[in-house]
Write a protein that holds these residues in place. Structure first.
Motif, PDB file in Angstrom:
ATOM      1  N   THR A 125       0.769  -1.187   0.106  1.00 24.21           N
ATOM      2  CA  THR A 125       0.114  -0.182  -0.012  1.00 24.21           C
ATOM      3  C   THR A 125       0.867   1.318  -0.064  1.00 24.21           C
ATOM      4  OG1 THR A 125      -0.339   0.148   2.433  1.00 24.21           O
ATOM      5  CG2 THR A 125      -1.804  -1.210   1.126  1.00 24.21           C
ATOM      6  N   GLY A 126       2.191   1.053   0.230  1.00 21.91           N
ATOM      7  CA  GLY A 126       3.007   2.424   0.368  1.00 21.91           C
ATOM      8  C   GLY A 126       2.934   3.300  -0.738  1.00 21.91           C
ATOM      9  N   GLY A 127       2.679   2.814  -1.833  1.00 23.75           N
ATOM     10  CA  GLY A 127       2.671   3.771  -3.264  1.00 23.75           C
ATOM     11  C   GLY A 127       1.395   3.887  -3.645  1.00 23.75           C
ATOM     12  N   ASN A 128       0.269   3.858  -3.008  1.00 24.65           N
ATOM     13  CA  ASN A 128      -1.138   3.982  -3.463  1.00 24.65           C
ATOM     14  C   ASN A 128      -1.520   5.286  -3.617  1.00 24.65           C
ATOM     15  OD1 ASN A 128      -1.787   1.169  -3.092  1.00 24.65           O
ATOM     16  ND2 ASN A 128      -3.046   1.249  -1.537  1.00 24.65           N
ATOM     17  N   SER A 129      -0.845   6.103  -3.280  1.00 25.11           N
ATOM     18  CA  SER A 129      -1.018   7.638  -3.672  1.00 25.11           C
ATOM     19  C   SER A 129      -0.807   7.801  -5.288  1.00 25.11           C
ATOM     20  CB  SER A 129      -0.318   8.533  -2.758  1.00 25.11           C
ATOM     21  OG  SER A 129       1.125   8.519  -2.865  1.00 25.11           O
ATOM     22  N   ALA A 130       0.017   6.958  -5.745  1.00 19.90           N
ATOM     23  CA  ALA A 130       0.343   7.102  -7.313  1.00 19.90           C
ATOM     24  C   ALA A 130      -0.723   6.845  -8.178  1.00 19.90           C
ATOM     25  CB  ALA A 130       1.552   6.191  -7.669  1.00 19.90           C
ATOM     26  N   PHE A 131      -1.930   6.003  -7.606  1.00 21.41           N
ATOM     27  CA  PHE A 131      -2.955   5.704  -8.321  1.00 21.41           C
ATOM     28  C   PHE A 131      -3.518   7.140  -8.747  1.00 21.41           C
ATOM     29  CE2 PHE A 131      -2.400   1.483  -6.605  1.00 21.41           C
ATOM     30  CZ  PHE A 131      -1.890   0.854  -7.887  1.00 21.41           C
ATOM     31  N   PRO A 132      -4.736   7.139  -9.864  1.00 23.13           N
ATOM     32  CA  PRO A 132      -5.394   7.994 -10.183  1.00 23.13           C
ATOM     33  C   PRO A 132      -6.397   8.563  -8.794  1.00 23.13           C
ATOM     34  CG  PRO A 132      -5.485   6.569 -11.830  1.00 23.13           C
ATOM     35  CD  PRO A 132      -4.850   5.883 -10.796  1.00 23.13           C
ATOM     36  N   GLU A 133      -6.580   9.688  -8.493  1.00 21.79           N
ATOM     37  CA  GLU A 133      -7.612  10.135  -7.566  1.00 21.79           C
ATOM     38  C   GLU A 133      -9.058   9.715  -7.807  1.00 21.79           C
ATOM     39  OE1 GLU A 133      -7.477  14.506  -6.699  1.00 21.79           O
ATOM     40  OE2 GLU A 133      -5.085  14.319  -6.467  1.00 21.79           O
ATOM     41  N   SER A 134      -9.123   9.444  -8.912  1.00 22.92           N
ATOM     42  CA  SER A 134     -10.631   9.041  -9.396  1.00 22.92           C
ATOM     43  C   SER A 134     -10.859   7.597  -9.044  1.00 22.92           C
ATOM     44  CB  SER A 134     -10.610   9.516 -10.788  1.00 22.92           C
ATOM     45  OG  SER A 134     -10.014   8.768 -11.512  1.00 22.92           O
ATOM     46  N   ALA A 135      -9.767   6.993  -8.774  1.00 23.66           N
ATOM     47  CA  ALA A 135     -10.129   5.332  -8.596  1.00 23.66           C
ATOM     48  C   ALA A 135     -10.735   5.111  -7.153  1.00 23.66           C
ATOM     49  CB  ALA A 135      -8.771   4.770  -8.477  1.00 23.66           C
ATOM     50  N   THR A 136     -11.557   4.141  -7.353  1.00 25.67           N
ATOM     51  CA  THR A 136     -12.262   3.762  -6.172  1.00 25.67           C
ATOM     52  C   THR A 136     -11.532   2.698  -5.490  1.00 25.67           C
ATOM     53  OG1 THR A 136     -14.305   4.163  -7.159  1.00 25.67           O
ATOM     54  CG2 THR A 136     -14.294   2.627  -5.115  1.00 25.67           C
ATOM     55  N   PHE A 137     -11.056   2.994  -4.126  1.00 23.43           N
ATOM     56  CA  PHE A 137     -10.488   2.150  -3.167  1.00 23.43           C
ATOM     57  C   PHE A 137     -11.158   1.149  -2.401  1.00 23.43           C
ATOM     58  CE2 PHE A 137      -7.011   4.913  -4.651  1.00 23.43           C
ATOM     59  CZ  PHE A 137      -5.878   4.399  -4.643  1.00 23.43           C
ATOM     60  N   ILE A 138     -10.869  -0.282  -2.485  1.00 21.12           N
ATOM     61  CA  ILE A 138     -11.810  -1.152  -1.914  1.00 21.12           C
ATOM     62  C   ILE A 138     -10.811  -1.874  -0.839  1.00 21.12           C
ATOM     63  CG2 ILE A 138     -13.354  -3.050  -1.971  1.00 21.12           C
ATOM     64  CD1 ILE A 138     -13.740  -1.936  -5.021  1.00 21.12           C
ATOM     65  N   SER A 139     -11.376  -2.030   0.572  1.00 22.03           N
ATOM     66  CA  SER A 139     -10.679  -2.853   1.444  1.00 22.03           C
ATOM     67  C   SER A 139     -11.712  -3.521   2.376  1.00 22.03           C
ATOM     68  CB  SER A 139      -9.765  -2.149   2.200  1.00 22.03           C
ATOM     69  OG  SER A 139     -10.249  -1.262   3.000  1.00 22.03           O
ATOM     70  N   THR A 140     -11.296  -4.307   3.234  1.00 25.89           N
ATOM     71  CA  THR A 140     -12.269  -4.901   4.465  1.00 25.89           C
ATOM     72  C   THR A 140     -12.399  -3.503   5.439  1.00 25.89           C
ATOM     73  OG1 THR A 140     -10.303  -5.682   5.801  1.00 25.89           O
ATOM     74  CG2 THR A 140     -11.611  -7.330   4.259  1.00 25.89           C
ATOM     75  N   THR A 141     -13.192  -3.510   6.343  1.00 30.51           N
ATOM     76  CA  THR A 141     -13.440  -2.649   7.264  1.00 30.51           C
ATOM     77  C   THR A 141     -12.203  -2.733   8.114  1.00 30.51           C
ATOM     78  OG1 THR A 141     -15.905  -3.021   7.344  1.00 30.51           O
ATOM     79  CG2 THR A 141     -14.819  -1.933   9.320  1.00 30.51           C
TER      80      THR A 141
END
Length: 319
Positions: A125-141
């Motif tokens: 997850t350390g580089g997730n800020s590189a993904f487009p801001e418009s992308a929907t991020f999904i995880s468990t609670t």
């Protein structure tokens, strides 16, 4: 005389059926180097990152990373559709994640629309800020709470890249359809992180297991749930899957991937059994390290650093 003859015939028939069933079982693939060590596989730095197609529009991405002197892979998966790209797990820093984004752009001009956080650990997850801001991020609670805690940690360095906290959560199953492609996001149970997600593409029978499957990497249990982890693997093996994709270690061909997942389940069970044995002798995790017999697992990647942690985690649960 008829009864013995009939009984003999039934026994013979059963043996024939059993023989046919065994004949249909694929023989183990013998010519594959079973290791997470890239050098032992004849691979060099120049061979990475590696992108492999494992289904119709389904790709894996392997990047090399280091832990001390040991080199091994961190694996992501992405699914290309006519309505966008879904990525399962990022990489450990912005530079490496951007490198993966560029690799995806070399395959399709479709935008990245979804990012699934299958493991909330920093090396995914350390580089997730590189993904487009418009992308929907999904995880468990559970993983969302972990990432929120990291984002608001007062000791976090000011120059660190921002932590992306997912806005959508799934704690059982979420089915998406992108460009006519069904993608299932599944919580099969607590394994490596407690918030583990898998991504399943039914049409291609591909299951990305993230860190619930570490191919020939010593079971890393810092935040794991060891006995539940075994159950997660059992659930995965019971699914209609052809190719199992790990979060670390190499992506294998279909048959070998199943063989290696079975071997990994055995490895987790072995670690639990050995730690339980040592705990039964009244040894602390620290004193148990020197007496542990890891067998073949001693030669797996990260054994030197993860064995003590695994002992401690199992001991913690036993206590």
């Amino acid at each position: 005389m008829r009864a013995p003859v009939i009984a003999a015939c039934l026994v013979l028939a059963c043996l024939i059926v059993i023989g046919c069933e065994r004949a249909r079982e694929p023989a183990p693939v013998a010519d594959v180097v079973r290791t997470a060590d890239p050098t032992a596989r004849g691979l060099s730095e120049a061979d990475f990152p590696r992108v492999q197609q494992v289904g119709d529009g389904v790709y894996t991405y392997e990047a090399l990373r280091s832990a001390g002197d040991e080199r091994f892979t961190t694996v992501s998966m992405f699914v290309v559709t006519s309505e966008g790209v879904l990525v399962a797990d990022g990489q450990g820093n912005v530079e490496e994640t951007q490198r993966m984004i560029e690799a995806i752009a070399g395959i399709t001009n479709q935008p990245i629309t979804h990012v699934v956080v299958c493991s909330d650990h920093g090396d995914h997850t350390g580089g997730n800020s590189a993904f487009p801001e418009s992308a929907t991020f999904i995880s468990t609670t559970t993983s969302k709470a972990t990432l929120e805690a990291s984002a608001t940690n007062p000791n976090r360095q000011a120059d660190s890249p921002p932590v992306i906290v997912p806005e959508q959560t799934v704690d059982d199953r979420l089915t998406l359809t992108l460009g006519g492609k069904e993608i299932q996001i599944l919580f099969l149970g607590r394994a490596h992180t407690g918030g583990d997600l898998s991504v399943y593409v039914p049409a291609d029978r591909v299951l990305f297991m993230s860190e619930a499957f570490l191919n020939r990497v010593f079971p890393a249990m810092r935040s794991a749930y060891p006995s539940e982890w075994v159950q997660v693997i059992d659930r995965a093996l019971a699914m209609d899957v052809q190719t199992y994709v790990p979060g670390h270690g190499f992506v294998e061909t279909a048959q070998v991937s199943r063989e290696e997942l079975v071997r990994y389940k055995e490895a987790v069970e072995y670690v639990i059994a050995e730690a339980t044995r040592l705990h039964g002798l009244g040894l602390s995790a620290d004193s148990a390290v020197a007496q542990a017999n890891w067998g073949e697992l001693a030669g797996w990647r990260l054994a030197s650093s993860q064995a003590r942690i695994a002992l401690g985690r199992v001991h913690q649960q036993l206590n």
